[in-house]
Design a protein around this motif. Structure first.
Motif, PDB file in Angstrom:
ATOM      1  N   ALA A  28     -13.318  -3.930  11.783  1.00 26.26           N
ATOM      2  CA  ALA A  28     -13.626  -5.377  10.735  1.00 26.26           C
ATOM      3  C   ALA A  28     -13.806  -4.592   9.333  1.00 26.26           C
ATOM      4  N   VAL A  29     -15.504  -3.435   8.840  1.00 23.63           N
ATOM      5  CA  VAL A  29     -15.340  -2.643   8.247  1.00 23.63           C
ATOM      6  C   VAL A  29     -14.757  -2.662   7.463  1.00 23.63           C
ATOM      7  N   TRP A  30     -13.948  -1.539   8.463  1.00 24.04           N
ATOM      8  CA  TRP A  30     -12.922  -0.052   8.008  1.00 24.04           C
ATOM      9  C   TRP A  30     -12.110  -0.544   7.301  1.00 24.04           C
ATOM     10  N   GLY A  31     -11.966  -1.982   7.802  1.00 28.63           N
ATOM     11  CA  GLY A  31     -10.355  -2.026   7.858  1.00 28.63           C
ATOM     12  C   GLY A  31     -10.826  -2.493   6.094  1.00 28.63           C
ATOM     13  N   ILE A  32     -11.490  -3.094   5.504  1.00 32.27           N
ATOM     14  CA  ILE A  32     -11.839  -3.686   4.302  1.00 32.27           C
ATOM     15  C   ILE A  32     -11.907  -2.429   3.050  1.00 32.27           C
ATOM     16  N   GLY A  33     -12.501  -0.872   3.450  1.00 31.27           N
ATOM     17  CA  GLY A  33     -11.874   0.119   2.722  1.00 31.27           C
ATOM     18  C   GLY A  33     -10.902   0.282   3.211  1.00 31.27           C
ATOM     19  N   VAL A  34      -9.985   0.433   4.413  1.00 34.23           N
ATOM     20  CA  VAL A  34      -8.551   0.318   4.161  1.00 34.23           C
ATOM     21  C   VAL A  34      -7.902  -0.299   3.324  1.00 34.23           C
ATOM     22  N   ALA A  35      -8.197  -1.671   3.106  1.00 32.86           N
ATOM     23  CA  ALA A  35      -7.731  -1.943   2.293  1.00 32.86           C
ATOM     24  C   ALA A  35      -8.156  -2.015   0.361  1.00 32.86           C
ATOM     25  N   VAL A  36      -9.058  -1.376   0.407  1.00 32.65           N
ATOM     26  CA  VAL A  36      -8.804  -0.764  -1.022  1.00 32.65           C
ATOM     27  C   VAL A  36      -8.245   0.323  -1.166  1.00 32.65           C
ATOM     28  N   TYR A  37      -8.174   1.067  -0.096  1.00 32.41           N
ATOM     29  CA  TYR A  37      -7.120   2.459  -0.705  1.00 32.41           C
ATOM     30  C   TYR A  37      -5.654   1.856  -0.483  1.00 32.41           C
ATOM     31  N   PHE A  38      -5.625   0.709   0.282  1.00 27.61           N
ATOM     32  CA  PHE A  38      -4.054  -0.027   0.202  1.00 27.61           C
ATOM     33  C   PHE A  38      -3.347   0.089  -1.327  1.00 27.61           C
ATOM     34  N   VAL A  39      -4.802  -0.693  -1.536  1.00 29.18           N
ATOM     35  CA  VAL A  39      -3.913  -1.148  -3.514  1.00 29.18           C
ATOM     36  C   VAL A  39      -4.057  -0.152  -3.928  1.00 29.18           C
ATOM     37  N   ALA A  40      -5.210   1.282  -3.993  1.00 32.89           N
ATOM     38  CA  ALA A  40      -4.822   1.966  -5.119  1.00 32.89           C
ATOM     39  C   ALA A  40      -3.624   2.826  -4.783  1.00 32.89           C
ATOM     40  N   ILE A  41      -3.488   2.783  -3.925  1.00 34.27           N
ATOM     41  CA  ILE A  41      -1.855   3.968  -3.460  1.00 34.27           C
ATOM     42  C   ILE A  41      -0.591   2.948  -4.183  1.00 34.27           C
ATOM     43  N   ILE A  42      -0.581   1.045  -3.850  1.00 36.74           N
ATOM     44  CA  ILE A  42       0.090   0.621  -4.493  1.00 36.74           C
ATOM     45  C   ILE A  42       0.153   1.119  -5.703  1.00 36.74           C
ATOM     46  N   PHE A  43      -1.224   1.047  -6.678  1.00 38.95           N
ATOM     47  CA  PHE A  43      -1.097   1.332  -7.995  1.00 38.95           C
ATOM     48  C   PHE A  43      -1.045   2.189  -8.322  1.00 38.95           C
ATOM     49  N   ARG A  44      -1.082   3.383  -7.951  1.00 39.37           N
ATOM     50  CA  ARG A  44      -1.068   4.945  -8.044  1.00 39.37           C
ATOM     51  C   ARG A  44       0.170   5.679  -8.386  1.00 39.37           C
ATOM     52  N   THR A  45       1.127   4.775  -7.444  1.00 35.06           N
ATOM     53  CA  THR A  45       2.988   4.607  -6.923  1.00 35.06           C
ATOM     54  C   THR A  45       3.939   3.952  -7.578  1.00 35.06           C
ATOM     55  N   SER A  46       3.243   2.944  -8.535  1.00 36.22           N
ATOM     56  CA  SER A  46       3.644   2.446  -9.181  1.00 36.22           C
ATOM     57  C   SER A  46       4.791   2.943 -10.140  1.00 36.22           C
ATOM     58  N   LEU A  47       4.318   3.965 -10.588  1.00 31.89           N
ATOM     59  CA  LEU A  47       5.025   4.305 -11.397  1.00 31.89           C
ATOM     60  C   LEU A  47       6.341   4.986 -11.076  1.00 31.89           C
ATOM     61  N   GLY A  48       5.806   5.937 -10.092  1.00 33.09           N
ATOM     62  CA  GLY A  48       7.303   6.516  -8.879  1.00 33.09           C
ATOM     63  C   GLY A  48       8.408   5.710  -9.547  1.00 33.09           C
ATOM     64  N   VAL A  49       8.119   4.377  -8.895  1.00 30.58           N
ATOM     65  CA  VAL A  49       9.728   3.416  -8.754  1.00 30.58           C
ATOM     66  C   VAL A  49      10.112   2.773 -10.517  1.00 30.58           C
ATOM     67  N   ALA A  50       8.949   2.959 -11.231  1.00 27.48           N
ATOM     68  CA  ALA A  50       9.674   3.024 -12.773  1.00 27.48           C
ATOM     69  C   ALA A  50       9.818   3.756 -13.630  1.00 27.48           C
ATOM     70  N   GLY A  51       9.708   4.961 -13.254  1.00 23.65           N
ATOM     71  CA  GLY A  51       9.873   6.295 -14.266  1.00 23.65           C
ATOM     72  C   GLY A  51      10.919   6.137 -15.029  1.00 23.65           C
ATOM     73  N   ILE A  52      12.134   5.819 -14.531  1.00 22.00           N
ATOM     74  CA  ILE A  52      13.564   5.334 -15.421  1.00 22.00           C
ATOM     75  C   ILE A  52      13.036   4.149 -16.530  1.00 22.00           C
ATOM     76  N   ASP A  53      12.290   3.006 -16.853  1.00 24.56           N
ATOM     77  CA  ASP A  53      11.870   2.464 -16.945  1.00 24.56           C
ATOM     78  C   ASP A  53      10.425   2.222 -17.969  1.00 24.56           C
ATOM     79  N   ALA A  54      10.034   3.343 -17.820  1.00 21.99           N
ATOM     80  CA  ALA A  54       8.997   4.089 -18.945  1.00 21.99           C
ATOM     81  C   ALA A  54       9.890   4.292 -19.305  1.00 21.99           C
ATOM     82  N   ALA A  55      10.844   5.963 -19.615  1.00 24.02           N
ATOM     83  CA  ALA A  55      11.196   6.428 -20.216  1.00 24.02           C
ATOM     84  C   ALA A  55      11.545   5.585 -21.238  1.00 24.02           C
ATOM     85  N   ALA A  56      12.455   4.352 -21.058  1.00 20.88           N
ATOM     86  CA  ALA A  56      12.711   3.982 -21.794  1.00 20.88           C
ATOM     87  C   ALA A  56      12.040   2.691 -22.522  1.00 20.88           C
ATOM     88  N   ARG A  57      10.635   2.421 -22.075  1.00 17.66           N
ATOM     89  CA  ARG A  57       9.724   1.852 -22.816  1.00 17.66           C
ATOM     90  C   ARG A  57       9.459   2.351 -24.206  1.00 17.66           C
TER      91      ARG A  57
END
Length: 440
Positions: A28-57
């Motif tokens: 349970a405790v470790w799962g909270i830490g993993v949830a933080v890492y899970f969200v960090a990866i979403i934020f880190r990789t969010s640009l990967g699907v927005a590269g073409i949009d970012a270039a235009a923006r």
């Protein structure tokens, strides 16, 4: 106890008195830490699907677009050793809390950015917070679970990180084109607030009665000595180069250049390209479980798995880049399947550093290892962007830079493997002698 005993040789591992008990509360405790890492990866990789949009923006070219990811990873890599030292000194909860605040602020700021400079600053802030997550989660697992579970715990943490990547490639990609830039990035920032609340309420550094050994006292030269001792271990350096050589091909592909390559160079639709990026993530999750099980039972399999992944990646990239015209879909599927093994293979680097260092130096050693793949990723992201601009968007020439870094990393792995193996054997023998004198 010595981590080297539990993580040691290929004949199996044992638990010494004082090993954390594991169990449901640990999950349970470790799962909270993993949830933080899970969200960090979403934020880190969010640009990967927005590269073409970012270039235009932001009205930028390929080199400027790659700067987003380069700066983010440069901050991430540069902070790994300082974060490792901070985790060893301050504990997981404090460092992880600072990280959540920073990466959430970065993601929200990126959502509201309209200028290139502001967006760059927000990605740097995001990278700063992201840098504090994975090492903290590794240390949290080491404090709550027996050392023999170390390889599997690390792979499962990475698996949930890739699940965050999956959210980016599936959910955020669709939201981006239906809800727009600001709503997608701003709405996702709410996940950072949620995990921060959970962490503040329920996260605990270690179980009662299992306080870690006192770390080095702060003072002149103590940080330098901590880093030097970790670096001196051949296992730490071998771990760094394993991480360097295995992680970056998939990281570069998922973080920024995969979607443009598949769409612009290989002629796929954005939908098909997105499915291939999703395949990389799904394979990563499956292979991570396999690698964790294999290494947990047979430590001698670490280097063959890492080298095999490097070889397969090089062969598939060579086949795709050498194919006349557009590569067939089956070959691109095979490439993405092999790229899916790169993340789990990079985790093997920590399995070389873990038994090489005592518990009070685990954060520092993990920080050194974690610099490897991100340094390689930064270099390749920059090289691909520059080569694309210099060659008129020739992706074959740009992605050939992958082979240069693989050759460099492979040469260092082969140079260090003998010394690391000998040193690990010495530590295992010393730990077993020590165990004989531990009262039961």
């Amino acid at each position: 106890m010595s981590t080297g005993t539990a993580a040691g040789g290929g004949t199996g591992s044992i638990s010494l008195p004082g090993d954390p008990p594991g169990g449901r509360r640990a999950l349970a405790v470790w799962g909270i830490g993993v949830a933080v890492y899970f969200v960090a990866i979403i934020f880190r990789t969010s640009l990967g699907v927005a590269g073409i949009d970012a270039a235009a923006r932001f009205h930028i070219n390929s080199s400027a677009l790659s700067t987003f990811s380069i700066l983010q990873l440069l901050v991430y890599a540069g902070m790994q050793i300082p974060v490792g030292v901070l985790v060893d000194r301050l504990g997981t909860k404090k460092v992880l809390g600072i990280g959540v605040v920073l990466f959430t602020a970065g993601q929200f700021g990126f959502a509201l950015s309209h200028s290139y400079a502001t967006a760059l600053a927000c990605r740097a802030l995001l990278g700063c917070g992201d840098a504090m997550t994975f090492i903290s989660v590794l240390r949290l697992g080491a404090r709550w679970f027996p050392a023999r579970h170390g390889p599997m715990i690390a792979q499962v943490a990475a698996l949930f990180g890739m699940a965050g990547n999956l959210v980016s490639t599936v959910v955020l990609a669709r939201l981006l084109h239906s809800a727009g830039w600001t709503t997608t990035f701003g709405g996702s920032a709410a996940a950072g607030v949620l995990v921060l609340v959970l962490m503040l309420l329920f996260l605990q550094d270690h179980p009662e009665g299992h306080e870690p050994p006192a770390g080095p006292q702060a003072g002149k030269g103590s940080v330098r000595r901590q880093i030097a001792l970790a670096w001196r271990e051949p296992g730490t350096r071998l771990g760094l180069w394993v991480h360097f050589t295995t992680q970056f091909p998939a990281m570069v592909f998922l973080l920024l250049w995969g979607l443009p390559f598949l769409v612009e160079a290989e002629g796929l639709s954005r939908g098909t390209a997105g499915m291939l990026l999703t395949l990389v993530v799904l394979v990563n999750m499956a292979v991570g479980l396999v690698y964790g099980q294999v290494i947990g039972r047979h430590h001698a399999a670490r280097l063959p798995l890492a080298l095999g992944t490097v070889a397969a990646t090089a062969v598939l990239w060579a086949a795709v880049l050498a194919w006349p015209g557009h590569a067939p879909l089956w070959l691109l599927v095979t490439l993405c399947t092999v790229l899916g093994a790169c993340g789990p293979a990079s985790m093997i680097g920590f399995d070389f550093a873990r038994p090489a260092n005592p518990p009070e130096r685990q954060g520092t050693a993990s920080g050194i290892v974690n610099m490897g793949g991100f340094t390689a990723s930064i270099t390749t992201l920059l090289a691909v962007g520059i080569l694309l601009d210099a060659t008129g968007e020739d992706y074959r020439a740009a992605f050939s830079s992958v082979f240069v870094l693989q050759a460099l990393g492979l040469s260092q792995i082969l140079r260090l493997r003998g010394r690391a193996r000998q040193r690990e054997r010495e530590r295992v023998v010393a730990s077993r002698v020590e165990t004989v004198h531990v009262p039961v």
